[in-house]
Design a protein around this motif. Structure first.
Motif, PDB file in Angstrom:
ATOM      1  N   UNK A 206      -3.370   7.625 -17.050  1.00 27.76           N
ATOM      2  CA  UNK A 206      -2.557   8.054 -18.073  1.00 27.76           C
ATOM      3  C   UNK A 206      -1.142   7.792 -18.075  1.00 27.76           C
ATOM      4  N   UNK A 207      -0.569   7.096 -19.044  1.00 27.54           N
ATOM      5  CA  UNK A 207       0.675   6.618 -18.832  1.00 27.54           C
ATOM      6  C   UNK A 207       1.814   7.902 -18.586  1.00 27.54           C
ATOM      7  N   UNK A 208       2.740   7.605 -17.380  1.00 29.59           N
ATOM      8  CA  UNK A 208       3.543   8.873 -17.038  1.00 29.59           C
ATOM      9  C   UNK A 208       4.211   9.442 -18.159  1.00 29.59           C
ATOM     10  N   UNK A 209       4.674   8.761 -19.189  1.00 30.09           N
ATOM     11  CA  UNK A 209       5.466   9.073 -20.302  1.00 30.09           C
ATOM     12  C   UNK A 209       4.790  10.135 -21.124  1.00 30.09           C
ATOM     13  N   UNK A 210       3.219   9.692 -21.021  1.00 32.62           N
ATOM     14  CA  UNK A 210       2.524  10.892 -21.910  1.00 32.62           C
ATOM     15  C   UNK A 210       1.995  11.941 -21.159  1.00 32.62           C
ATOM     16  N   UNK A 211       2.085  11.897 -19.841  1.00 29.14           N
ATOM     17  CA  UNK A 211       1.512  12.752 -18.819  1.00 29.14           C
ATOM     18  C   UNK A 211       2.636  13.907 -18.471  1.00 29.14           C
ATOM     19  N   UNK A 212       3.842  13.641 -18.895  1.00 30.41           N
ATOM     20  CA  UNK A 212       4.921  14.620 -18.606  1.00 30.41           C
ATOM     21  C   UNK A 212       5.018  15.525 -20.013  1.00 30.41           C
ATOM     22  N   UNK A 213       5.525  16.641 -19.682  1.00 27.88           N
ATOM     23  CA  UNK A 213       5.527  17.755 -20.557  1.00 27.88           C
ATOM     24  C   UNK A 213       6.605  17.241 -21.349  1.00 27.88           C
ATOM     25  N   UNK A 214       6.310  17.146 -22.774  1.00 29.98           N
ATOM     26  CA  UNK A 214       7.274  16.702 -23.909  1.00 29.98           C
ATOM     27  C   UNK A 214       8.767  17.433 -23.614  1.00 29.98           C
ATOM     28  N   UNK A 215       8.676  18.504 -23.347  1.00 33.58           N
ATOM     29  CA  UNK A 215      10.082  19.353 -23.054  1.00 33.58           C
ATOM     30  C   UNK A 215      11.222  18.670 -21.988  1.00 33.58           C
ATOM     31  N   UNK A 216      10.493  17.759 -21.250  1.00 33.37           N
ATOM     32  CA  UNK A 216      11.281  16.908 -20.241  1.00 33.37           C
ATOM     33  C   UNK A 216      11.302  15.499 -20.534  1.00 33.37           C
ATOM     34  N   UNK A 217      12.523  14.979 -20.325  1.00 38.36           N
ATOM     35  CA  UNK A 217      12.385  13.509 -20.635  1.00 38.36           C
ATOM     36  C   UNK A 217      13.320  12.649 -19.578  1.00 38.36           C
TER      37      UNK A 217
ATOM     38  N   UNK B  91       0.869  -1.226  -0.077  1.00 37.18           N
ATOM     39  CA  UNK B  91       0.064  -0.088   0.027  1.00 37.18           C
ATOM     40  C   UNK B  91       1.075   1.244   0.021  1.00 37.18           C
ATOM     41  N   UNK B  92       1.995   1.243   0.807  1.00 34.63           N
ATOM     42  CA  UNK B  92       3.069   2.271   0.686  1.00 34.63           C
ATOM     43  C   UNK B  92       3.665   2.478  -0.483  1.00 34.63           C
ATOM     44  N   UNK B  93       3.824   1.325  -1.145  1.00 34.40           N
ATOM     45  CA  UNK B  93       4.639   1.461  -2.727  1.00 34.40           C
ATOM     46  C   UNK B  93       3.749   2.238  -3.355  1.00 34.40           C
ATOM     47  N   UNK B  94       2.242   1.799  -3.426  1.00 32.71           N
ATOM     48  CA  UNK B  94       1.521   2.493  -4.439  1.00 32.71           C
ATOM     49  C   UNK B  94       1.490   3.896  -3.944  1.00 32.71           C
ATOM     50  N   UNK B  95       1.413   4.587  -2.751  1.00 32.85           N
ATOM     51  CA  UNK B  95       1.285   5.679  -2.324  1.00 32.85           C
ATOM     52  C   UNK B  95       2.822   6.254  -2.753  1.00 32.85           C
ATOM     53  N   UNK B  96       3.764   5.909  -2.657  1.00 35.20           N
ATOM     54  CA  UNK B  96       4.997   6.361  -3.106  1.00 35.20           C
ATOM     55  C   UNK B  96       5.009   6.507  -4.511  1.00 35.20           C
ATOM     56  N   UNK B  97       4.790   5.684  -5.363  1.00 30.19           N
ATOM     57  CA  UNK B  97       4.533   5.935  -6.851  1.00 30.19           C
ATOM     58  C   UNK B  97       3.847   6.706  -7.428  1.00 30.19           C
ATOM     59  N   UNK B  98       2.434   7.165  -6.594  1.00 23.04           N
ATOM     60  CA  UNK B  98       1.709   8.161  -6.840  1.00 23.04           C
ATOM     61  C   UNK B  98       2.254   9.305  -6.560  1.00 23.04           C
ATOM     62  N   UNK B  99       3.082   9.582  -5.385  1.00 21.17           N
ATOM     63  CA  UNK B  99       3.420  10.710  -5.112  1.00 21.17           C
ATOM     64  C   UNK B  99       4.598  11.268  -6.114  1.00 21.17           C
ATOM     65  N   UNK B 100       5.321  10.320  -6.602  1.00 20.66           N
ATOM     66  CA  UNK B 100       6.250  10.696  -7.768  1.00 20.66           C
ATOM     67  C   UNK B 100       5.498  10.778  -9.079  1.00 20.66           C
ATOM     68  N   UNK B 101       4.521  10.140  -9.287  1.00 16.92           N
ATOM     69  CA  UNK B 101       3.840  10.378 -10.634  1.00 16.92           C
ATOM     70  C   UNK B 101       3.085  11.906 -10.837  1.00 16.92           C
ATOM     71  N   UNK B 102       2.971  12.375  -9.388  1.00 13.99           N
ATOM     72  CA  UNK B 102       2.396  13.771  -9.118  1.00 13.99           C
ATOM     73  C   UNK B 102       3.627  14.581  -9.295  1.00 13.99           C
ATOM     74  N   UNK B 103       4.752  14.356  -8.754  1.00 15.64           N
ATOM     75  CA  UNK B 103       5.848  15.194  -8.795  1.00 15.64           C
ATOM     76  C   UNK B 103       6.366  15.321 -10.138  1.00 15.64           C
ATOM     77  N   UNK B 104       6.453  14.470 -11.036  1.00 19.06           N
ATOM     78  CA  UNK B 104       6.700  14.585 -12.236  1.00 19.06           C
ATOM     79  C   UNK B 104       5.777  15.178 -13.332  1.00 19.06           C
ATOM     80  N   UNK B 105       4.460  14.985 -13.174  1.00 14.78           N
ATOM     81  CA  UNK B 105       3.566  15.329 -14.228  1.00 14.78           C
ATOM     82  C   UNK B 105       2.679  16.431 -13.816  1.00 14.78           C
ATOM     83  N   UNK B 106       2.507  16.894 -12.356  1.00 14.82           N
ATOM     84  CA  UNK B 106       1.635  17.815 -11.963  1.00 14.82           C
ATOM     85  C   UNK B 106       0.512  17.612 -11.545  1.00 14.82           C
ATOM     86  N   UNK B 107      -0.179  16.335 -12.145  1.00 13.20           N
ATOM     87  CA  UNK B 107      -1.582  15.756 -11.671  1.00 13.20           C
ATOM     88  C   UNK B 107      -1.463  14.395 -11.125  1.00 13.20           C
ATOM     89  N   UNK B 108      -2.230  14.408 -10.069  1.00 12.74           N
ATOM     90  CA  UNK B 108      -2.457  13.098  -9.062  1.00 12.74           C
ATOM     91  C   UNK B 108      -3.066  12.012  -9.997  1.00 12.74           C
TER      92      UNK B 108
END
Length: 606
Positions: free
Chosen positions: A336-347, A305-322
């Motif tokens: 949405x896949x994280x690669x598609x949720x992140x600004x294309x200017x950042x890789x 459960x904490x692993x899910x919350x950890x990955x959700x937190x970094x999903x938000x950190x990188x994409x700006x959306x929970x």
């Protein structure tokens, strides 16, 4: 024998087995055991989700959808039985913080720095030792009021909830105190006064990831994200290794401290023992960050459960959306896949995207069963097996690898002895001998390629200094740790390595070393003492080095002799060299090799 009475506080509809009551009989505060927990820990706004019986639990989510409200994805929702209460004299239940200058116990209140459904956090000062602290006061939002004497009271009928809250507030203090780690907030004090309780935390210099991420998101690099994730996983692994689960991990509960950007876990109000049945009480969930099983009452507290919350937190950190709320994903998974949720200017790396995506799996069995496995997948390790390592001297020089902060005195003494035996130019000590303007690592590799042996000086503080640069189990390599890089380069070149233990040092354990150095403890070490034993040990060390240098000279002479015996256009490979030196099969005819292949080489065919 002392007669101890246990008082069980539970709502009338609560049905608990006798065995379960007996199990919880030891969890008491002042001879009172609190059962059927109601959790109240949420930043405003708080949304109450009533449970609708076993059917709702079986479906994995409450049957009723939340009321439409403009709430943040970072808000915590209290899901459990609750009733709206009011006082008989219609006293409004309004939060009222302590005024600046007020002294509680020995702490002077300066200002409010945080509020939530479970308490108020103040910036305060310890009047005894003049230390600034964060003072957290238990104050139930909507259920408590403050008197003119600063006492915290609850309306008639809510005293039971206050007692439950006092117990679990003390549990938060107990769990936090048990977790001693640089990535976990430290607790200084816990006391009761004003008819409530207070926890004194260290004052962290920084901001939570929710605010820090909004400001730093567009400037984050891949290495910074990996460092941040490693450090967070390290702290969370310590929580799990201590037998607890955080259960409320989110950007608001990860504090980013100082110029090192060290993440610190805070707010253990929802923490509980891992894999323990019978944690009865309300459900604490945070939309977007809590896994689906956390919406059920029959699920055990699990590290996944904490692993899910950890990955959700970094999903938000990188994409700006929970991520979408877990209950919505159970109906229709529109994550949405994280690669598609992140600004294309950042890789970032595809591996990072895949690891976070796997950690956000709805099925717990598809997630990582520990944060250690998550980091192993994120930063793959390569290990060198001790078997099959056949080092060969590559030259006549001697390479001294030592830590400047630990062994300059011993290194200087050993250098004098080696130079007296083999000459001044035979020993490579450190970067002072590298010509100015020369690439450091290219020069190091060139020197190692011309060495007969590498001496690794290991003192009592060698492992401690190594750990100052890496965190326990993932042990990432650092370009700043020259000793690790020098040893790894020697292993890569297949150079003989001799650990030299001095001042009573012991050989490091394999698990204490980076993956590239796991070969080191399997090598036979040389013990060097002081006074008379130093000269005796160094003499034996020099004899071993002289033997390696002589073996290299013989091997080099043999290769040159064999190379000159072949025509200029013949490429002498390792295979052909082995074929020439290998004796012929017993059944082979003993006929001399024709031609002038071995003329003058001293080797007679057959």
């Amino acid at each position: 024998m002392t007669d101890v009475r246990y008082t069980f506080l539970a709502r009338p509809e609560t049905r608990l087995a006798t065995v379960f009551k007996g199990t919880l009989a030891g969890r008491r505060v002042e001879d009172t055991v609190i059962l059927d927990r109601t959790v109240l820990a949420a930043p405003a706004p708080t949304i109450i989700r009533p449970r609708t019986g076993p059917a709702a639990d079986a479906a994995g989510a409450p049957r009723h959808a939340p009321r439409p409200a403009a709430f943040s994805d970072l808000a915590t929702i209290v899901a459990g039985r609750s009733e709206t209460r009011s006082t008989d004299d219609h006293r409004p239940l309004v939060r009222k913080s302590l005024p600046p200058g007020c002294i509680v116990h020995r702490y002077r209140i300066n200002k409010v720095i945080g509020e939530g459904g479970f308490g108020i956090t103040y910036l305060a000062e310890d009047t005894v030792i003049r230390r600034r602290v964060a003072l957290k006061e238990l104050f139930l939002s909507g259920r408590s009021y403050r008197t003119h004497a600063n006492d915290v009271r609850c309306p008639d009928g809510d005293d039971g909830i206050m007692q439950w809250s006092l117990f679990y507030f003390s549990e938060e203090a107990r769990i936090t105190f048990a977790l001693r780690h640089e990535g976990i907030v430290r607790i200084h004090d816990f006391f009761r006064t004003n008819n409530t309780a207070y926890i004194v935390y260290e004052l962290l210099d920084g901001s939570d990831m929710r605010l820090w991420g909004d400001a730093a998101r567009r400037s984050l690099g891949h290495g910074e994200v990996l460092d941040l994730m490693r450090a967070t996983c390290d702290a969370l692994d310590h929580v799990h290794a201590s037998g607890f689960v955080h259960r409320d991990l989110k950007p608001g509960n990860i504090f980013v401290v100082g110029p090192r950007r060290l993440p610190v876990l805070i707010d253990f109000g929802a923490a509980t023992a891992r894999d323990v049945a019978g944690h009865d009480g309300g459900l604490m969930v945070t939309p977007g960050f809590s896994p689906p099983e956390q919406y059920r009452t029959d699920a055990l507290p699990d590290v996944r459960s904490d692993v899910y919350a950890l990955c959700a937190s970094f999903y938000w950190l990188l994409s700006g959306e929970a991520p979408p709320e877990a209950t919505q994903r159970l109906v229709s998974d529109n994550l949405q896949p994280l690669a598609a949720a992140i600004d294309p200017a950042f890789r970032f790396s595809d591996r990072l995207y895949r690891v976070i995506g796997q950690g956000l799996s709805l099925d717990p069995s598809q997630r990582y069963d520990s944060v250690a496995r998550l980091l192993d997948d994120l930063v793959p390790k390569t290990t060198l097996a001790a078997t099959g390592y056949a080092p060969q001297p590559r030259g006549a020089r001697i390479f001294l690898s030592y830590r400047r902060a630990e062994s300059p005195h011993f290194a200087g003494r050993l250098l004098d002895a080696l130079q007296m035996r083999f000459g001044t130019d035979a020993v490579f000590l450190d970067a002072h001998s590298i010509p100015p303007g020369t690439d450091f690592w290219d020069h190091i590799k060139d020197v190692l390629g011309d060495c007969a042996i590498q001496l690794v000086l290991i003192g009592p503080a060698w492992t401690r200094l190594l750990h100052a640069r890496r965190r326990r189990w993932y042990q990432r390599e650092s370009r700043e740790d020259h000793v690790v890089q020098e040893i790894a380069a020697a292993i890569e070149l297949g150079l003989p390595i001799l650990p030299v233990l001095f001042d009573g040092a012991a050989m490091p354990r394999p698990k204490d070393l980076p993956p590239a150095l796991r070969l080191l403890p399997g090598l036979n070490a040389s013990l060097v003492g002081s006074a008379d034993s130093f000269r005796l040990a160094v003499d034996g060390l020099c004899d071993h080095i002289a033997h390696l240098r002589a073996a290299h000279d013989v091997r080099r002479t043999t290769i040159r002799a064999l190379g000159s015996a072949f025509p200029p256009d013949y490429a002498l490979s390792a295979g052909s060299f082995a074929t020439v030196l290998a004796p012929p099969p017993p059944t082979a005819p003993k006929t001399p090799t024709s031609g002038a292949a071995f003329r003058g080489s001293g080797i007679v065919g057959g």
